[in-house]
Design a protein around this motif. Structure first.
Motif, short mmCIF file in Angstrom:
data_model
loop_
_atom_site.label_atom_id
_atom_site.label_comp_id
_atom_site.label_asym_id
_atom_site.label_seq_id
_atom_site.Cartn_x
_atom_site.Cartn_y
_atom_site.Cartn_z
N LYS A 32 0.84 -1.20 0.00
CA LYS A 32 0.00 0.00 0.00
C LYS A 32 0.87 1.24 0.00
O LYS A 32 1.76 1.38 0.83
N THR A 76 -1.12 7.73 -1.56
CA THR A 76 -2.34 7.60 -2.33
C THR A 76 -3.24 6.53 -1.76
O THR A 76 -4.36 6.37 -2.20
N LYS A 77 -2.72 5.75 -0.83
CA LYS A 77 -3.50 4.70 -0.17
C LYS A 77 -3.97 3.62 -1.12
O LYS A 77 -4.93 2.94 -0.89
N ARG A 78 -3.27 3.49 -2.21
CA ARG A 78 -3.67 2.46 -3.16
C ARG A 78 -2.64 1.34 -3.15
O ARG A 78 -1.46 1.56 -2.90
N ASP A 79 -3.10 0.15 -3.45
CA ASP A 79 -2.18 -0.97 -3.55
C ASP A 79 -1.45 -0.89 -4.86
O ASP A 79 -2.05 -0.75 -5.91
N THR A 80 -0.15 -1.00 -4.80
CA THR A 80 0.59 -0.89 -6.04
C THR A 80 1.84 -1.74 -5.97
O THR A 80 2.38 -1.99 -4.90
#
Lengths: 183, 110
Positions: free
Chosen positions: B57, B61-65
């Protein structure tokens, strides 16, 4: 403190706060307090009120915005205007902006006092910690900006928008994004 | 979608013939061919972006990437043909040699 029992002298002076039973073997040095505070960053000569800046990082990267003034913390106060490119009244650090030579006259634009004096105005609402009872309730995160911000945004933008419309192509320019291309 | 960085290639580490200092990487920025051209890039932040196997995470941006970054900064010119010395927060891995690196436009002095 009064003490019972005979022959104990009747009363003694006892400290109200006791020393802790544990203390380190060597005296621990107290760190000196850091009294340095960043001063107001010197504004680059290319940035004057009314300059169009290009934002280089953050959610609004690549957008061209109008610079309003420098705040006391050294950050720059800019606005999209919101209607044109979705950038609200926002603070940005100087090093994340490129100044363009495009200029608008904003000398007679008045900015609400709150934005200038009170930097906490720009800080987000602190997240409320969920208490254990609320843990299982789905709370709706309120993503809408505060009423005050919407109002101030409108005040400032209403002063700037007519100036932008006055310059040909400026509105389109501000709504376009900056990008590096080949060469 | 905006491209707000210049492309650069990692050409290696600072080195003498037989020893290398892996804490300083050499970067060749696209389009920069002389020492005079390097001036605008001095101090700019550089990002070596690479992929991992597991997605994690991203804190911002709090997105999984699966993308990961090593940030660094351009320190000075290297030689007279536009190469540049950069140091990263953690040293670049050797597999980065030959890989593309992003030279951002900030901190901006314009």
């Amino acid at each position: 403190k009064e003490i019972g029992g005979d022959k104990n002298g009747g009363s003694r002076i006892v400290p109200t706060q006791r020393e802790s039973r544990y203390y380190p073997t060597e005296d621990v040095r107290r760190r000196l307090a850091n009294r340095k505070k960043p001063g107001m960053a010197k504004l680059r000569s290319s940035i004057t009120p009314g300059t169009v800046l290009i934002l280089l990082a953050g959610a609004h990267r690549g957008k061209r915005v109008v610079f309003l003034r420098q705040l006391n913390s050294g950050l720059l106060l800019v606005t999209g205007p919101y209607k044109i490119n979705g950038v609200p009244l926002r603070r940005i650090p100087q090093c994340y902006a490129i100044a363009t030579s495009t200029h608008i006259d904003v000398s007679d634009v008045t900015i609400p006092e709150q934005c200038i004096i009170n930097e906490a105005y720009f800080k987000g609402e602190p997240k409320k910690k969920k208490r254990s009872e609320d843990m299982f309730e789905e709370t709706q995160d309120d993503k809408k900006p505060r009423e005050q911000r919407i109002k101030d945004q409108k005040t400032v933008d209403d002063q700037i928008l007519p100036k932008i419309s006055g310059v040909s192509h400026l509105k389109k320019y501000l709504s376009s994004l900056f990008s590096l291309r080949k060469g | 979608p905006v491209k707000l960085f210049s492309k650069g290639v990692v050409t290696g580490y600072r080195r003498g013939q037989r020893n290398q200092d892996s804490y300083i990487s050499l970067i060749k920025i696209e389009g920069v061919t002389t020492k005079a051209d390097v001036d605008i890039y001095l101090g700019k932040r550089v990002a070596y972006v690479y992929r991992g196997q597991k997605s994690s995470k991203n804190k911002i941006t709090k997105r999984d990437t699966k993308l990961r970054v090593i940030w660094g900064k351009i320190r000075r010119a290297h030689g007279s043909s536009g190469a540049v010395r950069a140091s990263f927060r953690t040293n670049l891995p050797p597999k980065a040699i030959g890989a593309t690196v992003r030279v951002m436009l900030y901190p901006s002095r314009l």
